[in-house]
Design a protein around this motif. Sequence first.
Motif, PDB file in Angstrom:
ATOM      1  N   ALA A 124       0.774  -1.251   0.082  1.00  0.00           N
ATOM      2  CA  ALA A 124      -0.091  -0.011  -0.029  1.00  0.00           C
ATOM      3  C   ALA A 124       0.863   1.328   0.040  1.00  0.00           C
ATOM      4  O   ALA A 124       1.975   1.327   0.548  1.00  0.00           O
ATOM      5  CB  ALA A 124      -0.871  -0.129   1.311  1.00  0.00           C
ATOM      6  N   ALA A 125       0.412   2.367  -0.620  1.00  0.00           N
ATOM      7  CA  ALA A 125       1.063   3.549  -0.726  1.00  0.00           C
ATOM      8  C   ALA A 125       1.446   4.137   0.397  1.00  0.00           C
ATOM      9  O   ALA A 125       2.686   4.725   0.706  1.00  0.00           O
ATOM     10  CB  ALA A 125       0.146   4.682  -1.214  1.00  0.00           C
ATOM     11  N   ASP A 126       0.854   3.966   1.973  1.00  0.00           N
ATOM     12  CA  ASP A 126       1.349   4.538   3.028  1.00  0.00           C
ATOM     13  C   ASP A 126       2.028   3.366   3.842  1.00  0.00           C
ATOM     14  O   ASP A 126       2.053   3.382   5.117  1.00  0.00           O
ATOM     15  CB  ASP A 126       0.039   4.965   3.672  1.00  0.00           C
ATOM     16  N   ALA A 127       2.389   2.265   3.153  1.00  0.00           N
ATOM     17  CA  ALA A 127       3.171   1.138   4.072  1.00  0.00           C
ATOM     18  C   ALA A 127       4.501   1.086   3.414  1.00  0.00           C
ATOM     19  O   ALA A 127       5.314   2.207   3.167  1.00  0.00           O
ATOM     20  CB  ALA A 127       2.387  -0.294   3.720  1.00  0.00           C
TER      21      ALA A 127
ATOM     22  N   PHE B  32       7.507  -1.111  -1.744  1.00  0.00           N
ATOM     23  CA  PHE B  32       8.731  -1.377  -2.309  1.00  0.00           C
ATOM     24  C   PHE B  32       8.792  -2.778  -2.715  1.00  0.00           C
ATOM     25  O   PHE B  32       8.274  -3.797  -1.802  1.00  0.00           O
ATOM     26  CB  PHE B  32       9.715  -0.797  -1.442  1.00  0.00           C
ATOM     27  N   VAL B  33       9.541  -3.096  -3.686  1.00  0.00           N
ATOM     28  CA  VAL B  33      10.195  -4.518  -4.062  1.00  0.00           C
ATOM     29  C   VAL B  33      11.534  -4.710  -3.986  1.00  0.00           C
ATOM     30  O   VAL B  33      12.354  -4.124  -4.645  1.00  0.00           O
ATOM     31  CB  VAL B  33       9.436  -5.073  -5.492  1.00  0.00           C
ATOM     32  N   PRO B  34      11.966  -5.685  -2.866  1.00  0.00           N
ATOM     33  CA  PRO B  34      11.200  -6.591  -2.432  1.00  0.00           C
ATOM     34  C   PRO B  34      10.778  -5.876  -1.010  1.00  0.00           C
ATOM     35  O   PRO B  34      11.273  -5.006  -0.461  1.00  0.00           O
ATOM     36  CB  PRO B  34      12.522  -7.493  -1.897  1.00  0.00           C
ATOM     37  N   ALA B  35       9.425  -6.172  -0.634  1.00  0.00           N
ATOM     38  CA  ALA B  35       8.823  -5.769   0.671  1.00  0.00           C
ATOM     39  C   ALA B  35       9.085  -6.790   1.890  1.00  0.00           C
ATOM     40  O   ALA B  35       9.142  -7.870   1.710  1.00  0.00           O
ATOM     41  CB  ALA B  35       7.334  -5.701   0.534  1.00  0.00           C
ATOM     42  N   ILE B  36       9.782  -6.210   2.749  1.00  0.00           N
ATOM     43  CA  ILE B  36      10.356  -7.132   3.795  1.00  0.00           C
ATOM     44  C   ILE B  36       9.580  -6.796   5.175  1.00  0.00           C
ATOM     45  O   ILE B  36       9.528  -5.737   5.526  1.00  0.00           O
ATOM     46  CB  ILE B  36      11.954  -6.645   4.099  1.00  0.00           C
ATOM     47  N   VAL B  37       8.866  -7.767   5.680  1.00  0.00           N
ATOM     48  CA  VAL B  37       8.401  -7.803   6.908  1.00  0.00           C
ATOM     49  C   VAL B  37       8.457  -8.613   7.861  1.00  0.00           C
ATOM     50  O   VAL B  37       8.757  -9.796   7.544  1.00  0.00           O
ATOM     51  CB  VAL B  37       6.837  -7.967   6.386  1.00  0.00           C
TER      52      VAL B  37
END
Length: 212
Positions: free
Chosen positions: A163-166, A169-174
């Motif tokens: 999401a735009a406010d999260a 980016f790729v890669p997304a790292i959580v």
Amino acid sequence: MASKIIVAAACLLSLANAELQVVNGKIKITTGTGAFCGDTVQFISQHLGPAYEQYGEFLELEFIPWGRATLNEDGSVTCTWGTNDCWANRLHRCAIDMLKGDQDAQMRYMYCEFTQRPAWLLGSYACAEQVRLNLIAVDYCVNNPNLDTLDADAAAAIAPAMAADAINFVPAIVFNDQIDAALHNEARQRLVSMICFALAEIPDTNVTGCSI
């Protein structure tokens, strides 16, 4: 000047320890990958791969091969970088699903794909073959997306992080299922160090000697 550097380093260490946590003995790392993405190549080859080699017993990995694709209303997928991008990401989804329950094999597979890049560059099943997947079953999965929910599941799973406010980016790292853009940014630079300091807070891990 030296004292300022020491203080800054101490603050950084404190911040790292406070932010990245070990949960029930593990650190969960979810990575939203993209077959075309050079930043994904860098993260997996230079950060996640080495981190897993050192601390794999303390890590729980989840891969979501989706990139910035769009799931259309008719169930088809549109990818930013075209047919090769879609095909390779679909292959990655199939392989990861077929390797459920074998985290070591999942890591080996993704490390292969993002260092040698046979799926993206050559449309090849070479990495699937390396981890001993049944290539007939892999091919059937890749070419019959209407028979499973892998695409829809991946799209839904990565959506909050993209999401735009999260993170967006790729890669997304959580980490540990908690979206944190600051931790994501830090992980792209020093994942091994982050994990080391977090584990060093738990005596039973016997992890010591961490450095920035």
